[in-house]
Design an enzyme around this catalytic site. Structure first.
Site, PDB file in Angstrom:
ATOM      1  CB  CYS A 383      -0.972  -0.034   1.171  1.00 22.80           C
ATOM      2  SG  CYS A 383      -2.353   1.129   1.011  1.00 22.80           S
ATOM      3  CG  HIS A 520      -3.708  -3.766   2.797  1.00 22.71           C
ATOM      4  ND1 HIS A 520      -2.782  -3.353   3.737  1.00 22.71           N
ATOM      5  CD2 HIS A 520      -4.242  -2.637   2.277  1.00 22.71           C
ATOM      6  CE1 HIS A 520      -2.774  -2.032   3.797  1.00 22.71           C
ATOM      7  NE2 HIS A 520      -3.643  -1.573   2.910  1.00 22.71           N
ATOM      8  CD  GLU A 522      -1.605  -6.603   4.967  1.00 23.08           C
ATOM      9  OE1 GLU A 522      -1.763  -5.451   5.405  1.00 23.08           O
ATOM     10  OE2 GLU A 522      -1.134  -6.844   3.835  1.00 23.08           O
TER      11      GLU A 522
END
Length: 552
Positions: A383, A520, A522
């Site tokens: 990001c 993102h 994750e």
């Protein structure tokens, strides 16, 4: 019909209700039950999207674009059911909904009160959340009630849970209470009095817990369990010890060994198959027996509170599982780099710059990125980390010395990163924004498809087009992309509709592993499957360590 398990907390906050709820869900899922989880947050904010990471920790983004509590990340990592907007709601959302109904005249002139209107709305939100589960109609919905018993903010939620339990009838709902049993070093013993008072407070509300989860830094002796059982009116076998563990992935086995799932199934009159926790045993075995070791530096401004990067930390742990590599994370304050330079990075095997907002600390992050690029150290930017990598490349390689983001310098003449003014959401609806738009709920959010450019490192890593989750309002400016590409930078993925850059990388002729992503990743990593980007990043860190002649 869906059965409900309400999880409450007592004595102090941050005991791990989310982990406990997720672990119970994992055990029940291993027994063949369809399970979903909900998190009720008693704060008045509509969502955590504009809350400081120092106060609230990470904001977890769901597939459908909700900014939610970090516990939903634990839920998705522990069970296969995906979370949605309906799985997390706050006092702010409840009051907003009730006031909107009052303005419409839905209450036909009645005085609107906490009981019954607010409590009825809470129950409706709970049942709606359970009904919208991605697993279909769940057998069990586990409802975590945020806050601590005794907090004034939590009272409407607890009252709603009590009413709902009464309305559903026997064997349709049960209560699990997580409480603290502190060890007092000067006395040399565990103290049960806080737990006794916490249960007493719960009983005053009209809730009688069926199970007590007793958090302590050690296993609770049988004598103390008997005392807790007697004073709290909970059967002795339902007083379950939850001691500190070096990995959260050990908790499902810990709870199962003490019969938590058996007690819950008996109380709810469920007769599922036996639990199979072999997957969790294998994960723990891999965690405890790595073949290699690397050190990755995470450069950010929230490093004093690692809860701000919870999903990212877990994604790196998942990568360690799937690469047989222990990943040591060093948290480096980007403002210290601005003051002291990059010497603190020179022993690292890889560098990661996570997402974030605001100008503070950005020049330190850019200095870290420049070090990683020039020193050929593997780099992953997520990001903001991608945006800053593009700014660094524009300044130091392309020669755009005033390159910046309009987030940090609205007057910069070289707007390499700028506000996204128009895009399509995941349902195909056009969203527009300006600098004057509200901060809350105005970002590009949720899962979006990312077509990947053939022949790139991104294609090697992913092997196919991907869907990843987003949370941003600034984007690499396409006007500068030709100059960046002329300098060697590769845009390896773009959005299919607006042509917004989603991934960037440097060719191997310039750097062995340098990748930035606007999304993102994750948020979609799980211990079961890991995530290809993080696995590749850890492998690159390991290769870098071995290339330097350091034993890995």
């Amino acid at each position: 019909m869906t059965k409900y398990v309400f999880v409450t907390g007592g004595v102090v906050s941050s005991l791990g209700k989310g982990i406990a709820a997720a672990s119970l869900a994992a055990i029940l899922e291993s027994r063949g039950l369809k399970v979903t989880l909900l998190k009720l947050d008693p704060y008045i904010n509509v969502d955590p999207g504009t809350m400081s990471p120092f106060q609230h920790g990470e904001v977890f983004v769901t597939e459908d674009g909700a900014e939610t509590d970090l516990d939903l990340g634990h839920y998705e990592r522990f069970i296969s059911t995906k979370m949605r907007k309906a799985n997390n709601f706050t006092t702010g959302q409840i009051y907003e909904s009730v006031i909107r109904k009052e303005r419409r005249g839905d209450y036909l002139g009645k005085t609107v009160q906490v009981i019954p209107h607010i409590t009825n709305e809470i129950q409706a939100f709970i049942e709606r959340g359970a009904a919208s589960a991605t697993c279909g109609e769940p057998d069990v919905a586990i409802v975590e009630i945020g806050g601590t018993v005794g907090d004034i903010e939590s009272l409407p939620f607890l009252e709603a849970a009590r009413q709902m339990s009464l309305r559903l009838g026997r064997n349709s709902a049960c209560f699990v209470h997580l409480t603290l049993v502190p060890y007092v070093a000067t006395a040399g013993e565990l103290k049960t009095k806080p737990t006794q008072h916490s249960v007493q407070k719960l009983r005053e509300i009209g809730i009688l817990p069926h199970v007590l989860l007793c958090r302590a830094d050690r296993r609770i002796p049988d004598d103390e369990s008997k005392k807790i059982s007697m004073f709290s009116n909970v059967p002795e076998d339902a007083v379950i010890s939850v001691w500190d563990a070096d990995s959260i992935y050990k908790i499902p086995q810990m709870l199962h060994d003490q019969g938590l799932d058996r007690i819950i199934c008996e109380e709810l009159k469920l007769s599922p198959k036996d639990a199979d926790l072999s997957m969790w045993s294998e994960l723990v075995e891999k965690l405890e027996n790595p073949k290699h070791e690397v050190t990755i530096g995470m450069v950010g401004k929230y490093v004093d509170l690692t809860e701000s990067y919870k999903s990212l930390i877990e994604a790196l742990r998942h990568a360690s599982l799937h690469t047989s590599t222990r990943v040591n994370i060093e948290y480096i304050d980007s403002e210290e780099i601005e003051t002291n330079g990059v010497d603190s990075l020179k022993h690292l095997d890889a560098v990661l710059v996570p997402g974030g907002f605001g100008r503070r600390g950005t020049e330190g992050k850019i200095a870290a990125i420049r070090y990683a690029r020039e020193s050929k150290v593997p780099y992953l930017g997520i990001c903001l980390g991608m945006q800053l990598a593009v700014i660094e490349f524009a300044r130091d390689v392309v020669g755009l010395k005033q390159a910046n983001s309009t987030e940090f310098d609205p007057e910069t003449p070289e707007r390499v990163v700028a506000l996204i003014t128009e895009w399509y959401d995941r349902d195909g609806k056009v969203e527009t924004r300006t600098e004057e738009s509200d901060l809350g709920g105005t970002m590009r959010l949720g899962s979006q498809r990312c077509p990947i450019k053939p022949g790139t490192m991104a294609e090697e890593i992913y092997g196919k087009d991907v869907n990843e989750r987003h949370r941003h309002r600034y984007e690499v400016n396409n006007r500068f992309v030709p100059q960046l590409e002329a300098g060697g930078l590769i845009i390896s993925a773009r959005t299919p509709s607006e042509d917004l850059p989603e991934m960037m990388e440097l060719p191997r002729s310039m750097h062995p592993w340098f990748v930035g992503v606007q999304f993102h990743p994750e948020f979609t990593s799980t211990p079961r499957d890991g995530h290809p980007l993080f696995k590749s990043f850890v492998e690159a860190a390991l290769a870098n360590k071995q290339a330097r002649g350091v034993k890995a």
